[in-house]
Design a protein around this motif. Structure first.
Motif, PDB file in Angstrom:
ATOM      1  N   ASP A  71       0.828  -1.215   0.000  1.00 16.50           N
ATOM      2  CA  ASP A  71       0.000   0.000   0.000  1.00 16.50           C
ATOM      3  C   ASP A  71       0.859   1.261   0.000  1.00 16.50           C
ATOM      4  O   ASP A  71       0.581   2.225   0.713  1.00 16.50           O
ATOM      5  N   GLY A  72       1.927   1.231  -0.777  1.00 12.69           N
ATOM      6  CA  GLY A  72       2.794   2.392  -0.945  1.00 12.69           C
ATOM      7  C   GLY A  72       3.904   2.540   0.077  1.00 12.69           C
ATOM      8  O   GLY A  72       4.765   3.399  -0.080  1.00 12.69           O
ATOM      9  N   GLU A  73       3.918   1.715   1.128  1.00  9.84           N
ATOM     10  CA  GLU A  73       4.977   1.793   2.142  1.00  9.84           C
ATOM     11  C   GLU A  73       6.072   0.775   1.830  1.00  9.84           C
ATOM     12  O   GLU A  73       5.790  -0.402   1.589  1.00  9.84           O
ATOM     13  N   ALA A  74       7.318   1.233   1.841  1.00  8.95           N
ATOM     14  CA  ALA A  74       8.444   0.323   1.633  1.00  8.95           C
ATOM     15  C   ALA A  74       8.435  -0.741   2.718  1.00  8.95           C
ATOM     16  O   ALA A  74       8.389  -0.427   3.909  1.00  8.95           O
ATOM     17  N   ALA A  75       8.462  -2.008   2.309  1.00  6.91           N
ATOM     18  CA  ALA A  75       8.251  -3.091   3.265  1.00  6.91           C
ATOM     19  C   ALA A  75       9.225  -4.252   3.126  1.00  6.91           C
ATOM     20  O   ALA A  75       9.320  -5.079   4.025  1.00  6.91           O
ATOM     21  N   GLY A  76       9.953  -4.333   2.008  1.00  3.51           N
ATOM     22  CA  GLY A  76      10.841  -5.476   1.818  1.00  3.51           C
ATOM     23  C   GLY A  76      11.886  -5.213   0.757  1.00  3.51           C
ATOM     24  O   GLY A  76      11.814  -4.231   0.006  1.00  3.51           O
ATOM     25  N   TRP A  77      12.855  -6.113   0.699  1.00  2.00           N
ATOM     26  CA  TRP A  77      14.023  -5.962  -0.166  1.00  2.00           C
ATOM     27  C   TRP A  77      14.494  -7.331  -0.630  1.00  2.00           C
ATOM     28  O   TRP A  77      14.391  -8.313   0.115  1.00  2.00           O
ATOM     29  N   ILE A  78      14.998  -7.390  -1.851  1.00  2.44           N
ATOM     30  CA  ILE A  78      15.680  -8.574  -2.355  1.00  2.44           C
ATOM     31  C   ILE A  78      16.933  -8.110  -3.076  1.00  2.44           C
ATOM     32  O   ILE A  78      16.904  -7.124  -3.810  1.00  2.44           O
ATOM     33  N   ARG A  79      18.045  -8.807  -2.826  1.00  2.00           N
ATOM     34  CA  ARG A  79      19.278  -8.545  -3.587  1.00  2.00           C
ATOM     35  C   ARG A  79      19.354  -9.576  -4.705  1.00  2.00           C
ATOM     36  O   ARG A  79      19.286 -10.781  -4.457  1.00  2.00           O
ATOM     37  N   ILE A  80      19.517  -9.076  -5.909  1.00  2.00           N
ATOM     38  CA  ILE A  80      19.731  -9.933  -7.076  1.00  2.00           C
ATOM     39  C   ILE A  80      20.649  -9.201  -8.046  1.00  2.00           C
ATOM     40  O   ILE A  80      20.527  -7.986  -8.223  1.00  2.00           O
ATOM     41  N   GLY A  81      21.573  -9.942  -8.621  1.00  2.00           N
ATOM     42  CA  GLY A  81      22.479  -9.367  -9.603  1.00  2.00           C
ATOM     43  C   GLY A  81      23.471 -10.402 -10.061  1.00  2.00           C
ATOM     44  O   GLY A  81      23.442 -11.563  -9.613  1.00  2.00           O
ATOM     45  N   PRO A  82      24.355 -10.021 -10.963  1.00  2.00           N
ATOM     46  CA  PRO A  82      25.357 -10.974 -11.439  1.00  2.00           C
ATOM     47  C   PRO A  82      26.142 -11.583 -10.281  1.00  2.00           C
ATOM     48  O   PRO A  82      26.551 -10.886  -9.356  1.00  2.00           O
ATOM     49  N   ARG A  83      26.308 -12.876 -10.342  1.00  2.00           N
ATOM     50  CA  ARG A  83      27.034 -13.577  -9.285  1.00  2.00           C
ATOM     51  C   ARG A  83      28.467 -13.065  -9.179  1.00  2.00           C
ATOM     52  O   ARG A  83      29.037 -13.034  -8.083  1.00  2.00           O
ATOM     53  N   THR A  84      29.039 -12.619 -10.287  1.00  2.00           N
ATOM     54  CA  THR A  84      30.419 -12.126 -10.286  1.00  2.00           C
ATOM     55  C   THR A  84      30.601 -10.885  -9.429  1.00  2.00           C
ATOM     56  O   THR A  84      31.723 -10.559  -9.039  1.00  2.00           O
ATOM     57  N   THR A  85      29.519 -10.176  -9.115  1.00  2.00           N
ATOM     58  CA  THR A  85      29.613  -8.977  -8.279  1.00  2.00           C
ATOM     59  C   THR A  85      29.410  -9.294  -6.795  1.00  2.00           C
ATOM     60  O   THR A  85      29.522  -8.400  -5.959  1.00  2.00           O
ATOM     61  N   GLN A  86      29.109 -10.533  -6.488  1.00  2.69           N
ATOM     62  CA  GLN A  86      28.820 -10.939  -5.117  1.00  2.69           C
ATOM     63  C   GLN A  86      29.971 -11.834  -4.628  1.00  2.69           C
ATOM     64  O   GLN A  86      29.888 -13.062  -4.651  1.00  2.69           O
ATOM     65  N   LEU A  87      31.024 -11.167  -4.199  1.00  3.33           N
ATOM     66  CA  LEU A  87      32.299 -11.837  -3.931  1.00  3.33           C
ATOM     67  C   LEU A  87      32.229 -12.957  -2.902  1.00  3.33           C
ATOM     68  O   LEU A  87      32.969 -13.931  -2.991  1.00  3.33           O
ATOM     69  N   ARG A  88      31.360 -12.828  -1.915  1.00  5.59           N
ATOM     70  CA  ARG A  88      31.276 -13.885  -0.897  1.00  5.59           C
ATOM     71  C   ARG A  88      30.906 -15.228  -1.533  1.00  5.59           C
ATOM     72  O   ARG A  88      31.428 -16.262  -1.147  1.00  5.59           O
ATOM     73  N   ILE A  89      30.024 -15.191  -2.509  1.00  2.49           N
ATOM     74  CA  ILE A  89      29.631 -16.439  -3.186  1.00  2.49           C
ATOM     75  C   ILE A  89      30.833 -17.070  -3.873  1.00  2.49           C
ATOM     76  O   ILE A  89      31.055 -18.277  -3.789  1.00  2.49           O
ATOM     77  N   LEU A  90      31.598 -16.240  -4.553  1.00  2.70           N
ATOM     78  CA  LEU A  90      32.742 -16.748  -5.313  1.00  2.70           C
ATOM     79  C   LEU A  90      33.841 -17.294  -4.413  1.00  2.70           C
ATOM     80  O   LEU A  90      34.759 -17.974  -4.897  1.00  2.70           O
ATOM     81  N   HIS A  91      33.773 -16.995  -3.109  1.00  2.00           N
ATOM     82  CA  HIS A  91      34.776 -17.468  -2.159  1.00  2.00           C
ATOM     83  C   HIS A  91      34.177 -18.366  -1.080  1.00  2.00           C
ATOM     84  O   HIS A  91      34.782 -18.552  -0.020  1.00  2.00           O
ATOM     85  N   THR A  92      32.997 -18.913  -1.357  1.00  2.00           N
ATOM     86  CA  THR A  92      32.364 -19.860  -0.435  1.00  2.00           C
ATOM     87  C   THR A  92      32.501 -21.250  -1.037  1.00  2.00           C
ATOM     88  O   THR A  92      31.843 -21.574  -2.033  1.00  2.00           O
ATOM     89  N   LYS A  93      33.363 -22.048  -0.446  1.00  2.00           N
ATOM     90  CA  LYS A  93      33.739 -23.341  -1.016  1.00  2.00           C
ATOM     91  C   LYS A  93      32.532 -24.246  -1.263  1.00  2.00           C
ATOM     92  O   LYS A  93      32.447 -24.905  -2.300  1.00  2.00           O
ATOM     93  N   SER A  94      31.598 -24.280  -0.317  1.00  2.00           N
ATOM     94  CA  SER A  94      30.454 -25.182  -0.494  1.00  2.00           C
ATOM     95  C   SER A  94      29.612 -24.792  -1.713  1.00  2.00           C
ATOM     96  O   SER A  94      29.016 -25.659  -2.355  1.00  2.00           O
ATOM     97  N   ILE A  95      29.582 -23.507  -2.043  1.00  2.00           N
ATOM     98  CA  ILE A  95      28.836 -23.066  -3.225  1.00  2.00           C
ATOM     99  C   ILE A  95      29.645 -23.320  -4.491  1.00  2.00           C
ATOM    100  O   ILE A  95      29.127 -23.850  -5.478  1.00  2.00           O
ATOM    101  N   THR A  96      30.917 -22.961  -4.484  1.00  2.00           N
ATOM    102  CA  THR A  96      31.717 -23.142  -5.697  1.00  2.00           C
ATOM    103  C   THR A  96      31.866 -24.611  -6.064  1.00  2.00           C
ATOM    104  O   THR A  96      31.990 -24.948  -7.241  1.00  2.00           O
ATOM    105  N   GLU A  97      31.824 -25.486  -5.071  1.00  2.00           N
ATOM    106  CA  GLU A  97      31.889 -26.927  -5.362  1.00  2.00           C
ATOM    107  C   GLU A  97      30.537 -27.463  -5.846  1.00  2.00           C
ATOM    108  O   GLU A  97      30.495 -28.472  -6.544  1.00  2.00           O
TER     109      GLU A  97
END
Length: 194
Positions: A71-97
């Motif tokens: 109803d016009g009030e900011a209430a939530g957020w989602i982060r989405i974008g190229p995986r290459t810009t999200q460095l933690r993912i690229l350095h999380t072994k369980s994900i990279t494997e």
């Protein structure tokens, strides 16, 4: 019945981004910077520095996420974008494997964070944010989306761990369940057609 809409997180919506992140959980202190920095850098930043980092990221663009409105009030957020810009993912072994996708591929996008203000939980915001994020990724040139949600089909989970999203939300949005990764989470993927 509440009206739920979403908008790209542009700098003109900075106050709405902040309002979305400040309504409970770790959003205010994290500033959704956790996915984009390595742990050693995370440990040395303050909340104010993280806020400045998110501000600068949004100001430079493209928008790193979407804001949900009830109803016009900011209430939530989602982060989405190229995986290459999200460095933690690229350095999380369980994900990279676990991933089958090349780590340097800019057409692989990742969903790494949801935040919903306490007063708006239970209204389906995560599902709405994810649906709109899929469209945003497709329009941005994504070939496939990866995410790393919590498998909520069994056991109990701390609410602060749910920023990854719930597996059930992704499965309902036609993501394919992949291998288990760390922390009770699984890798999920959704190929996108043009």
């Amino acid at each position: 019945m509440a009206t739920i809409t979403t908008e790209q997180a542009t700098i003109s919506r900075w106050d709405d981004v902040q309002h979305s992140l400040s309504g409970g959980g770790d959003g205010r202190s994290c500033q959704c910077i956790w996915p984009v920095v390595r742990n050693k850098d995370w440990q040395t930043t303050t909340v104010e520095q993280r806020r400045d980092m998110l501000h600068d990221e949004i100001a430079v663009g493209p928008p790193p996420g979407l804001v949900a409105y009830v109803d016009g009030e900011a209430a939530g957020w989602i982060r989405i974008g190229p995986r290459t810009t999200q460095l933690r993912i690229l350095h999380t072994k369980s994900i990279t494997e676990a991933t089958a996708e090349p780590l340097d591929d800019d057409t692989v996008w990742s969903v790494t964070c949801f935040v919903v203000r306490r007063d708006h939980r239970g209204k389906g915001l995560n599902a709405t944010l994810l649906k709109q994020a899929i469209d945003y990724a497709r329009a941005g040139g994504a070939r496939i989306i990866e995410a790393y949600p919590v498998d909520n089909s069994h056991g109990s989970h701390r609410s602060n761990d749910m920023f990854h999203g719930a597996l059930s939300t992704f499965l309902a949005a036609d993501f394919e369940q992949g291998p288990a990764i760390s922390g009770g989470r699984v890798l999920v993927t959704r190929p996108l057609s043009a």
